[in-house]
Motif scaffolding. Structure first.
Motif, PDB file in Angstrom:
ATOM      1  N   ILE A   1     -10.628   1.801  -1.881  1.00 26.40           N
ATOM      2  CA  ILE A   1      -9.111   1.892  -2.777  1.00 26.40           C
ATOM      3  C   ILE A   1      -8.539   0.134  -2.408  1.00 26.40           C
ATOM      4  N   ASN A   2      -9.154  -0.820  -1.362  1.00 32.47           N
ATOM      5  CA  ASN A   2      -8.785  -2.033  -1.851  1.00 32.47           C
ATOM      6  C   ASN A   2     -10.192  -2.705  -2.458  1.00 32.47           C
TER       7      ASN A   2
ATOM      8  N   ALA B   1      -5.137   6.883   2.971  1.00 31.61           N
ATOM      9  CA  ALA B   1      -5.431   5.662   3.885  1.00 31.61           C
ATOM     10  C   ALA B   1      -3.761   4.378   3.671  1.00 31.61           C
TER      11      ALA B   1
ATOM     12  N   VAL C   1     -13.284   4.997   3.002  1.00 34.68           N
ATOM     13  CA  VAL C   1     -12.426   5.449   2.136  1.00 34.68           C
ATOM     14  C   VAL C   1     -11.368   3.878   1.987  1.00 34.68           C
ATOM     15  N   ASN C   2     -10.801   3.006   3.334  1.00 32.59           N
ATOM     16  CA  ASN C   2      -9.974   2.205   2.466  1.00 32.59           C
ATOM     17  C   ASN C   2     -10.763   0.983   1.567  1.00 32.59           C
TER      18      ASN C   2
ATOM     19  N   ILE D   1     -10.789  10.606  14.862  1.00 32.63           N
ATOM     20  CA  ILE D   1     -10.126   8.991  14.546  1.00 32.63           C
ATOM     21  C   ILE D   1      -9.871   8.225  14.801  1.00 32.63           C
TER      22      ILE D   1
ATOM     23  N   ASP E   1     -13.349   5.820   7.765  1.00 29.63           N
ATOM     24  CA  ASP E   1     -12.078   5.688   7.144  1.00 29.63           C
ATOM     25  C   ASP E   1     -11.438   4.045   6.528  1.00 29.63           C
ATOM     26  N   ILE E   2     -12.461   2.557   7.531  1.00 27.21           N
ATOM     27  CA  ILE E   2     -11.826   2.219   7.300  1.00 27.21           C
ATOM     28  C   ILE E   2     -12.780   1.254   6.397  1.00 27.21           C
TER      29      ILE E   2
ATOM     30  N   LYS F   1       0.912  -0.797  -0.196  1.00 27.15           N
ATOM     31  CA  LYS F   1      -0.135   0.294  -0.094  1.00 27.15           C
ATOM     32  C   LYS F   1       0.942   1.025  -0.149  1.00 27.15           C
TER      33      LYS F   1
ATOM     34  N   TYR G   1     -10.974  14.902  11.048  1.00 22.43           N
ATOM     35  CA  TYR G   1     -11.229  13.871  10.844  1.00 22.43           C
ATOM     36  C   TYR G   1     -10.441  12.846  11.506  1.00 22.43           C
TER      37      TYR G   1
END
Lengths: 502, 626
Positions: B577-578, A237, B573-574, A299, B569-570, A168, A295
């Protein structure tokens, strides 16, 4: 002394160290570590010499070296530092030296590890000390290979596997670099079309008046490339997963300096060469920057893994850097640069401490710990220093960064800055909670076997801690320098000065 | 002497900070040397403060000395580290160094045997340095720097016994709550910097004179006041101060009663020229102050922990000071700050003395009859309580009276009534504490209580003496000398009124009498009252449930929201991407079947390509020709 190639020596010392290490037998761990320590120490020492020797009254590019390389493309091996790059070069060496010591207990394939680490340090440093775009890009690409190898070989698997994290990280870096390359090539061709001179010299390119539409397009590419590297929301990310998967030294260098190449590039290449494009794109960056700050800080509050906390907090802090750059005035850009320095030493110290703790306890979950200050007072001091710096306590260099950015950004973006300033509350919340959970509370017997920091493990704490405090208590040591560099840049491109009265 | 000390007044904070650095770096293995060094450094600061005060109060009123050096410098933003020495500074320097010196000496006894003495004294020195740096600040930037530093010292000292969960959590709560206030403070600083290009008090004052844009000044003044709301624990950010009692008692006396919490009041006094230019902000300050005074006094009535009673009393008195500021009686507010610092630190140190004698017992109902065992502690405590209640001629009487006088003179009848009622409540809860803990019948733990050693009782006696006489400096007996030096052109200076003096004395005596009837004579049963007003009692005992409300909100708005965003986010967003990575991988998987290694297949692809090219070429020719 005048013609002594001191920058080349600083730049190449780690590389030479890496070459020597590759020639050593792999079971000679002691020699390998000593070579790594000596070569990074040499770079650190010489960069301090440059830092002190830089003539602040004169300003501009100093310690310049120039050797023609590819005449047809106008490429020179050109080095030089000014008030913008010098602090970042110093930062690289502070962290590089500390990273070697933070890896002192590494026992796995140390020959390859230290060789790659030293190459990585040279690669990062090269981007800061060069004044030639081609060389900049070259070093930027040099960085990718050791990062990937080090993550997948020495990384750790927690929420995501180290292979996933390494891949990544690498792909994000490469996507960024692809956009960067398109931008650079179009700059080169356009410049050649306008002036007829093939050149990759940043200062020369900055004197050319590119058409506004061209500037907007190229700046947009740059903003994407460098923004990704600086973990700009929503392209962040890679950052938490990458740092979590990476070994300590890579987390330190990546969070500490490598991502700063993004901020440096935005200023040095973006604002400097394409000021008109910057002015049009900047408001978008400013909005995304506030996304970063709020943000990511939110988190962090829900995170349990120390590396994820620092990873997301790094994303959050980069929001400050981004809004500082986007506000396009002297104060805000000064703030952005000192913030990059500040965040670098702070994040590196944090990762060094986390790495040390993880190495001994094999866990990073805050709920597994408690009361570590009983067993590990020195480590606790390191954690507290990094934590307090992170939440912007005055007396730490991070406060100088935040305060300066806030003043500068506030004169350009009122509402966005007000939202951004609220980050100081959330940061204090997640940092103090995490530190409280790990360090304070009743003694837990299960951690009685942990050894406190000693010997070489103290080096990152001392070096980075001193940088945090000296920069925070005597901010003028850094700020005078930065301000002269940014002042030159602003005077040349005619960006807005401090905004008017409300 | 004064001429030499004055430009070198930066030595006052520097000496303790050196002590901090020396202890932290080298001496922490030797607790006794650390303690001695810390006390020595604060003693030097105290002597310097005395010299400065002597110089300032022998110069004509209104003389200001200012020195500064650039700290942060760039075009458009300059922050200095400076010294602003006037009567206000001199008073604060004296108060802080006196209390800090006595508290540090007292701590020798209180902290005896604690394994962390060296770090305790290191933090004490750092606190002293930060507080003194705050006091001498000549600009808001410097003030903010030291403001945050005293905050972190408070964090470190509240959480000093970090092995306890309660101490750890209280420390975090204190810092975070203060940060909420500092958010506003920092925004106000940004506004002022952008509007006037300076943060220096003198320059700001000059610029303010010609500035009349109230639409911007009102929010700026109120944002600036957010800092004091946090630091001086005013409603609604008061929640941290009672919890801060988790720290060692001398710390509560110094930081959470006498000095740091008063910094908010000091800021309002220092920036009085900003607040007094904005009547709306003044109203906000007065109302918040008055409300806090009343609100906290009612809670103090029902608490059973000796330190918590004093903590709510501190809240209430800070509210009093703020109210004074808000009604324009700046002199009275500062005067009360000074007298309060002495008698409240006396009360806390007295409580500490009791806690040591009772072996860490803090519940007043488990004490009783202590006056026989601990005469010095008891009598000094009573002097402190009398001063706090406003019994003449003790210091609290003079300062409290001036605030009430100011309220009446400026036409704030409602605030006067609140103030008078709070004075009654103050006498009531203080003497409830005294009758229950020091008189009454002996309880089990109190049997073996003993008076503490001189290192603890001598500071009590000194503070008691100061608490008796400190009020005289602004009494008609000394021609209001304090007000002569410390005043503001925008402030009010009412003439003393005998009626107010008598009425407030009567009110205070009534409070004491009521406490005597309920808790000593037990003519009125406390249990009966509790039962009859059960609803009110419960609300007060639970501090109006404010902590519970904040916890409820925090769990949703902060932790709940954090979880939602992490999910986002998980998975978004991620996830996106995944998904891209997954699609790329699938495409590769599918396309790999085209590479089967057979020459015939490749020949087929080539043929298909040629056909495609030919067709498109023909089509191109066709379109060009037609």
């Amino acid at each position: 002394m005048n013609n002594f190639p001191i920058l080349s020596l600083i730049l190449l010392a780690p590389l030479i160290g890496a070459i020597i290490i590759m020639c050593l037998p792999k079971d000679n761990g002691k020699a390998i570590k000593y070579i790594a320590a000596i070569s990074t120490f040499l770079s650190l020492l010489l960069s301090l010499v440059v830092f002190i020797g830089y003539d602040r009254s004169l300003g501009g590019m100093q310690f310049v070296e120039k050797i023609p390389w590819i005449a047809d493309l106008g490429v020179n091996y050109a080095l030089g530092v000014d008030g913008i790059s010098l602090p970042l070069m110093l930062l690289t060496n502070l962290i590089g030296f500390s990273a070697v010591y933070a890896s002192w207990n590494n026992k796995e394939r140390i020959k390859e590890f230290f060789a790659l680490l030293l190459i990585l340090i040279t690669g990062v440093m090269g981007t800061f000390v060069t004044t030639d775009l081609f060389i900049f890009f070259l070093f930027y690409e040099v960085v990718v290979i050791p990062i990937y190898l080090m993550v997948i070989m020495w990384g750790s698997t927690k929420r995501v596997t180290k292979e996933y994290a390494g891949m990544k990280l690498t792909i994000y870096l490469l996507i960024g670099s692809a956009f960067l390359m398109v931008g650079l090539i179009s700059l080169f061709i356009k410049a050649k079309g306008i002036t007829g001179v093939p050149s990759m010299d940043m200062a020369f390119l900055a004197t050319i008046d590119f058409p506004v539409s061209f500037q907007v397009m190229v700046f947009a590419f740059m903003a994407f490339a460098f923004g990704t590297l600086l973990s700009m929301f929503p392209f962040h990310a890679w950052s938490p997963d990458g740092y979590a998967g990476a070994p300590t030294a890579v987390s330190m260098i990546h969070a500490g300096v490598l991502k700063k190449i993004g901020g440096y590039g935005l200023i040095r290449i973006g604002l400097f060469i394409l000021p008109a494009g910057a002015q049009i794109i900047a408001p978008i960056i400013a909005v995304l920057a506030i996304g970063n700050v709020v943000y990511a800080a939110y988190i962090c509050i829900s995170q349990k893994d120390l590396k994820y906390i620092v990873g997301y907090s790094s994303v959050s802090h980069m929001g400050y850097v981004l809004i500082g750059i986007a506000a396009l005035n002297l104060i805000s850009i000064n703030g952005a640069i000192i913030m990059m320095f500040a965040h670098g030493v702070m994040a590196a110290l944090f990762f060094a401490m986390i790495g040390n703790l993880y190495e001994k306890s094999h866990t990073r979950n805050v709920d597994d710990f408690g009361g570590l200050a009983h067993q590990m007072p020195r480590l606790s001091v390191g954690f507290m220093l990094a934590g307090l710096a992170s939440l912007g306590l005055p007396g730490m260099v991070n406060f100088i960064g935040e305060f300066t950015i806030f003043v500068g950004a506030f004169s350009t973006y009122k509402v966005l800055t007000i939202i951004g300033v609220s980050g100081i509350i959330f940061t204090a919340l997640y940092i103090l909670r995490a530190l409280g959970n790990v360090l304070f509370g009743p003694r837990r017997e299960e951690w009685d076997h942990l050894q406190d920091l000693k010997g070489p493990e103290m080096v990152p704490l001392i070096v980075l801690g001193a940088a945090i405090l000296i920069g925070g208590i005597f901010p003028f040591t850094l700020m005078d320098l930065i301000s002269s560099g940014v002042g030159d840049l602003i005077a040349q491109v005619g960006l807005v000065q401090i905004g008017g009265i409300l | 002497m004064f001429e030499f000390i004055l430009p070198n007044a930066w030595l006052i904070p520097l000496v303790p900070v050196l002590a901090f650095a020396l202890i932290g770096l080298f001496l922490h293995r030797w607790p006794k040397i650390s303690a001695a060094l810390s006390i020595f450094s604060i003693a030097i600061a105290f002597i310097l403060a005395l010299v400065i005060a002597g110089g300032v109060f022998s110069a004509p009123a209104g003389t200001v000395y200012e020195f500064s050096t650039r700290w942060l410098d760039m075009p458009g933003l300059q922050v200095d580290m400076g010294l602003l020495i006037d009567a206000l500074t001199a008073v604060m320097l004296l108060v802080v160094t006196t209390v800090a010196l006595l508290v540090q000496i007292y701590s020798l006894g209180y902290m005896k045997g604690d394994p962390g003495i060296a770090s305790y004294y290191a933090y004490q020195s750092l606190f002293a340095a930060s507080m003194l740096g705050l006091v001498i600040a000549n600009n808001l930037g410097q003030m903010f720097v030291f403001w945050e530093l005293v905050g972190i010292c408070s964090y470190l000292l509240i959480g000093f016994w970090f092995g306890k969960y309660s101490a750890r959590n209280a420390a975090i709560k204190a810092f975070i709550t203060n940060r909420v206030g500092d958010f506003g403070f920092l925004l106000a600083i940004l506004f002022l910097q952008i509007m006037f290009g300076t943060l220096n008090f003198g320059e700001l004052s000059d610029s303010m004179a010609g500035f009349t844009n109230m639409t911007i000044l009102i929010p700026v003044a109120i944002l600036l006041f957010c800092g004091p709301i946090g630091k001086s624990a005013q409603f609604p950010l008061h929640v941290w101060l009672p919890d801060a009692m988790e720290g060692p008692t001398p710390v509560s006396a110094l930081i959470h009663a006498a000095t740091m919490v008063a910094a908010g009041v000091y800021l309002v006094a220092r920036a009085f020229f900003i607040f007094s230019a904005v009547p709306q902000a003044m109203t906000v300050i007065a109302v918040i102050g008055g409300f806090t005074a009343l609100f906290a006094a009612t809670i103090a009535l029902t608490q059973n922990d000796i330190k918590r009673i004093l903590a709510y009393s501190t809240l209430s008195q800070l509210g009093y000071m703020m109210m004074a500021m808000g009604i324009g009686a700046m002199t009275a507010g500062m005067f009360h700050l000074m007298t309060h610092a002495f008698f409240k630190s006396l009360l806390f140190l007295g409580a500490g003395s009791v806690i040591v004698a009772m072996h860490e017992e803090q519940d007043i109902w488990k004490m009783g009859g202590l006056y026989k065992k601990m005469p010095i502690t008891t009598w000094t405590f009573i002097i402190g309580a009398l001063a706090l209640s406003g019994i003449p001629p003790l210091s609290g009487f003079w300062s409290k009276d001036e605030i009430l006088l100011g309220a009446l003179a400026s036409g704030h009848i409602g605030l006067y009534i609140i103030g008078a009622f709070v004075a009654f409540l103050t006498a009531l809860y203080m003497f409830r504490l005294i009758f229950v803990a020091f008189f009454g019948s002996n309880k089990a733990g109190a049997e073996k209580a003993q008076e503490n050693s001189a290192v603890m009782t001598v500071p009590l006696i000194i503070l008691a003496a100061i608490s008796v006489v400190a009020g005289l400096v602004n009494s008609p007996l000394m021609h209001n000398a304090f007000g002569h030096y410390i005043n503001s052109p925008a402030g009010i200076e009412p003439h003393p009124s005998l009626i107010i003096m008598i009425s407030s004395t009567v009110i205070a005596l009534a409070g004491i009498a009521m406490a005597w009837l309920i808790y000593q004579k037990q003519v009125i049963s406390a249990e009966d009252l509790k039962y009859r007003f059960e609803g009110i009692y419960k609300v007060l005992y639970h501090k109006y449930y404010i902590d519970e409300i904040y916890a409820w909100l925090g769990a949703r708005l902060v932790d709940g929201m954090a979880k939602v965003l992490y999910w986002f986010d998980i998975y978004v967003v991620n996830g996106f991407i995944n998904a891209i990575a997954y699609v790329t991988a699938i495409t590769g998987e599918v396309l790999k079947f085209t590479e089967d290694g057979q020459v015939q297949t490749y020949a087929l692809y080539m043929f298909a390509g040629i056909v495609l090219l030919l067709v498109s070429a023909l089509y191109a020719v066709y379109t060009v020709l037609i």
